[in-house]
Design a protein around this motif. Structure first.
Motif, PDB file in Angstrom:
ATOM      1  N   GLY A   1      32.619  72.531  29.825  1.00  0.00           N
ATOM      2  CA  GLY A   1      32.109  72.282  28.481  1.00  0.00           C
ATOM      3  C   GLY A   1      33.244  72.384  27.481  1.00  0.00           C
ATOM      4  N   LEU A   2      32.992  71.880  26.278  1.00  0.00           N
ATOM      5  CA  LEU A   2      34.044  71.913  25.256  1.00  0.00           C
ATOM      6  C   LEU A   2      34.307  73.335  24.748  1.00  0.00           C
ATOM      7  N   ASP A   3      33.513  74.304  25.221  1.00  0.00           N
ATOM      8  CA  ASP A   3      33.767  75.704  24.839  1.00  0.00           C
ATOM      9  C   ASP A   3      34.721  76.381  25.827  1.00  0.00           C
TER      10      ASP A   3
ATOM     11  N   THR B   1      45.127  71.679  32.739  1.00  0.00           N
ATOM     12  CA  THR B   1      45.404  73.022  33.264  1.00  0.00           C
ATOM     13  C   THR B   1      44.768  74.078  32.359  1.00  0.00           C
ATOM     14  N   GLN B   2      43.895  74.903  32.953  1.00  0.00           N
ATOM     15  CA  GLN B   2      43.230  75.978  32.187  1.00  0.00           C
ATOM     16  C   GLN B   2      44.024  77.284  32.287  1.00  0.00           C
ATOM     17  N   GLY B   3      44.782  77.453  33.363  1.00  0.00           N
ATOM     18  CA  GLY B   3      45.577  78.644  33.621  1.00  0.00           C
ATOM     19  C   GLY B   3      45.951  78.630  35.088  1.00  0.00           C
ATOM     20  N   PRO B   4      46.779  79.520  35.591  1.00  0.00           N
ATOM     21  CA  PRO B   4      47.542  80.488  34.809  1.00  0.00           C
ATOM     22  C   PRO B   4      48.716  79.832  34.094  1.00  0.00           C
ATOM     23  N   GLY B   5      49.213  80.517  33.069  1.00  0.00           N
ATOM     24  CA  GLY B   5      50.344  79.992  32.320  1.00  0.00           C
ATOM     25  C   GLY B   5      50.478  80.716  30.993  1.00  0.00           C
ATOM     26  N   LEU B   6      51.322  80.178  30.129  1.00  0.00           N
ATOM     27  CA  LEU B   6      51.551  80.769  28.807  1.00  0.00           C
ATOM     28  C   LEU B   6      50.398  80.376  27.886  1.00  0.00           C
ATOM     29  N   ALA B   7      49.768  81.363  27.243  1.00  0.00           N
ATOM     30  CA  ALA B   7      48.555  81.103  26.460  1.00  0.00           C
ATOM     31  C   ALA B   7      48.772  80.004  25.410  1.00  0.00           C
ATOM     32  N   GLY B   8      49.836  80.114  24.621  1.00  0.00           N
ATOM     33  CA  GLY B   8      50.072  79.144  23.547  1.00  0.00           C
ATOM     34  C   GLY B   8      50.295  77.744  24.084  1.00  0.00           C
TER      35      GLY B   8
ATOM     36  N   LEU C   1      47.018  76.284  25.394  1.00  0.00           N
ATOM     37  CA  LEU C   1      46.118  75.901  24.288  1.00  0.00           C
ATOM     38  C   LEU C   1      46.382  74.486  23.797  1.00  0.00           C
ATOM     39  N   VAL C   2      47.648  74.117  23.716  1.00  0.00           N
ATOM     40  CA  VAL C   2      47.983  72.775  23.224  1.00  0.00           C
ATOM     41  C   VAL C   2      47.391  71.719  24.160  1.00  0.00           C
ATOM     42  N   GLY C   3      47.583  71.890  25.461  1.00  0.00           N
ATOM     43  CA  GLY C   3      47.070  70.916  26.434  1.00  0.00           C
ATOM     44  C   GLY C   3      45.554  70.862  26.420  1.00  0.00           C
ATOM     45  N   ILE C   4      44.935  72.035  26.364  1.00  0.00           N
ATOM     46  CA  ILE C   4      43.463  72.083  26.414  1.00  0.00           C
ATOM     47  C   ILE C   4      42.859  71.452  25.160  1.00  0.00           C
ATOM     48  N   ASN C   5      43.417  71.744  24.005  1.00  0.00           N
ATOM     49  CA  ASN C   5      42.868  71.145  22.785  1.00  0.00           C
ATOM     50  C   ASN C   5      43.065  69.638  22.769  1.00  0.00           C
ATOM     51  N   LEU C   6      44.179  69.199  23.318  1.00  0.00           N
ATOM     52  CA  LEU C   6      44.414  67.758  23.419  1.00  0.00           C
ATOM     53  C   LEU C   6      43.368  67.119  24.338  1.00  0.00           C
ATOM     54  N   ALA C   7      43.153  67.732  25.504  1.00  0.00           N
ATOM     55  CA  ALA C   7      42.192  67.177  26.469  1.00  0.00           C
ATOM     56  C   ALA C   7      40.775  67.171  25.875  1.00  0.00           C
ATOM     57  N   LYS C   8      40.418  68.234  25.185  1.00  0.00           N
ATOM     58  CA  LYS C   8      39.084  68.291  24.568  1.00  0.00           C
ATOM     59  C   LYS C   8      38.937  67.189  23.508  1.00  0.00           C
ATOM     60  N   SER C   9      39.990  66.990  22.722  1.00  0.00           N
ATOM     61  CA  SER C   9      39.919  65.959  21.669  1.00  0.00           C
ATOM     62  C   SER C   9      39.719  64.583  22.286  1.00  0.00           C
ATOM     63  N   ILE C  10      40.451  64.319  23.368  1.00  0.00           N
ATOM     64  CA  ILE C  10      40.324  63.016  24.037  1.00  0.00           C
ATOM     65  C   ILE C  10      38.896  62.862  24.564  1.00  0.00           C
ATOM     66  N   SER C  11      38.405  63.925  25.197  1.00  0.00           N
ATOM     67  CA  SER C  11      37.060  63.896  25.762  1.00  0.00           C
ATOM     68  C   SER C  11      36.006  63.636  24.672  1.00  0.00           C
ATOM     69  N   PHE C  12      36.137  64.350  23.567  1.00  0.00           N
ATOM     70  CA  PHE C  12      35.163  64.243  22.462  1.00  0.00           C
ATOM     71  C   PHE C  12      35.240  62.871  21.799  1.00  0.00           C
TER      72      PHE C  12
END
Ligand code: KG4
Ligand code: ZN
Length: 338
Positions: free
Chosen positions: A326-328, A79-86, A89-100
């Motif tokens: 992208g990871l950005d 989920t990129q949004g909408p939602g609570l920013a903080g 961020l946790v979900g997105i960073n987790l997904a990026k780490s798994i992807s990388f």
């Protein structure tokens, strides 16, 4: 194609693996409800910290339940949004780490789009019946804690916002109504439960907002507040509280159903889809089914409220049209649909 879906937009840490947008291979949700209930609502800072604590076991659980390894995954959707920013961020960073770390393609998904795609999950409907995929054009009602939208879909990935709330979302109204009646948090399930015991109905307005497909629930909320205040003079009886809860629920249901069906008739929809936490309400669902001239799709309650399966299903339909991120990619707390 096996997609891992990660959802962290609010207070549920959820991960699920879905095959080809339909087959639910696993579904794990760690809820934070008890923690936030103490405060009478979701505390954003607490939610993001809690996501940090509970997400790794949730994702591992989703792999174990599906009996899969990282190498079996074809994409990670988050989920990129909408939602609570903080929280996002946790979900997105987790997904990026798994992807990388595992070299798995990654994509961001709109939370509201995800809610809609819960209706494509096999065996995911409220009656457990196996259905054909929903036919287009269709009208989707998304009723959650943050949104009340009526959306026209002419095909996969196309969304036209026909109606929306101008103030409180339907779920937010349920939560506030429960709070003023002293019923706790979250409000939707407890109002539904208490309303079942009501013998009569408190007279409450129907916020029709004539001439528009938009909603407004703040006046109804104030009317409930007035009734609740009048109870303070005499000790409130459970029976009176149940009557107010039932009157409130009837009003919200009548307006959500009436407006959704009016739009469906106007655009010649072949189906009505329900989604979001408020769609878990059995009175709303049965009234929609009773009054709709076209088939009604509605996920079972656990797939109406936030979950990873809807994100995985949506991720599949986006990925198959070549949509990857992208990871950005950053969080977008007010991401619009479409
Ligand atoms: O979709 P959701 O889990 O999270 C958001 O994206 O907001 O929706 C949560 C909302 C809450 O406001 C909750 O009170 C409401 O859905 N809800 C219900 C019911 N179950 C959850 N509202 C009415 N009846 C229910 N049974
Ligand atoms: Zn939601």
């Amino acid at each position: 194609m096996k997609v891992l879906g990660i959802e962290s937009s609010c207070d549920e840490s959820a991960a699920s693996i879905v095959e080809d947008g339909h087959k639910l291979l696993s579904n794990v949700i760690a809820t934070q409800i008890e923690i936030h209930a103490r405060f009478g609502g979701v505390v954003p800072e607490v939610a993001s910290r809690q996501h940090l604590l509970q997400f790794i076991p949730v994702v591992r659980g989703a792999l174990e339940q599906a009996e899969l390894d990282w190498k079996d995954l074809d994409a990670v959707a988050v989920t990129q949004g909408p939602g609570l920013a903080g929280s996002l961020l946790v979900g997105i960073n987790l997904a990026k780490s798994i992807s990388f770390a595992h070299g798995i393609p990654f994509l961001g998904v709109n939370h509201l789009e995800g809610h809609i795609y819960a209706n494509w999950l096999e065996g995911g409907q409220y009656d457990g019946e196996q259905r054909e995929d929903p036919p287009f054009p269709l009208v989707a009602l998304i009723a959650s804690g943050g949104h009340t939208d009526i959306v026209l879909m002419n095909d996969y990935g196309t969304y036209r916002l026909i109606g929306r709330t101008r103030d409180d979302a339907a779920g937010e109204a349920f939560d506030k109504c429960a709070r003023v009646l002293g019923l706790g948090f979250p409000g939707g399930p407890v109002i539904e439960q208490v309303a079942r015991t009501a013998e009569g109905r408190a007279a409450l307005p129907r916020p029709w907002m004539k001439g528009t497909h938009d909603f407004s629930f703040s006046g109804l909320k104030t009317a409930v507040l007035r009734l609740a205040e009048s109870l303070r003079e005499t000790p409130p009886s459970d029976a009176r509280i149940a009557e107010i809860a039932a009157g409130f629920q009837d009003s919200v249901v009548e307006v959500l159903v009436g407006k959704t069906i009016a739009v469906a008739n106007e655009v010649g929809a072949k189906a009505i889809l329900m989604s979001g936490g408020v769609a878990a309400n059995s009175v709303l669902r049965s009234e929609m089914v009773r009054q709709s001239p076209v088939p009604v799709y509605c996920p079972r309650p656990g797939l109406c409220t936030d979950n990873g399966a809807m994100i995985a299903a949506c991720g599949y339909f986006r990925a198959r049209t070549g949509h990857l991120s992208g990871l950005d990619m950053d969080v977008v707390p007010n991401l619009p649909l479409g």
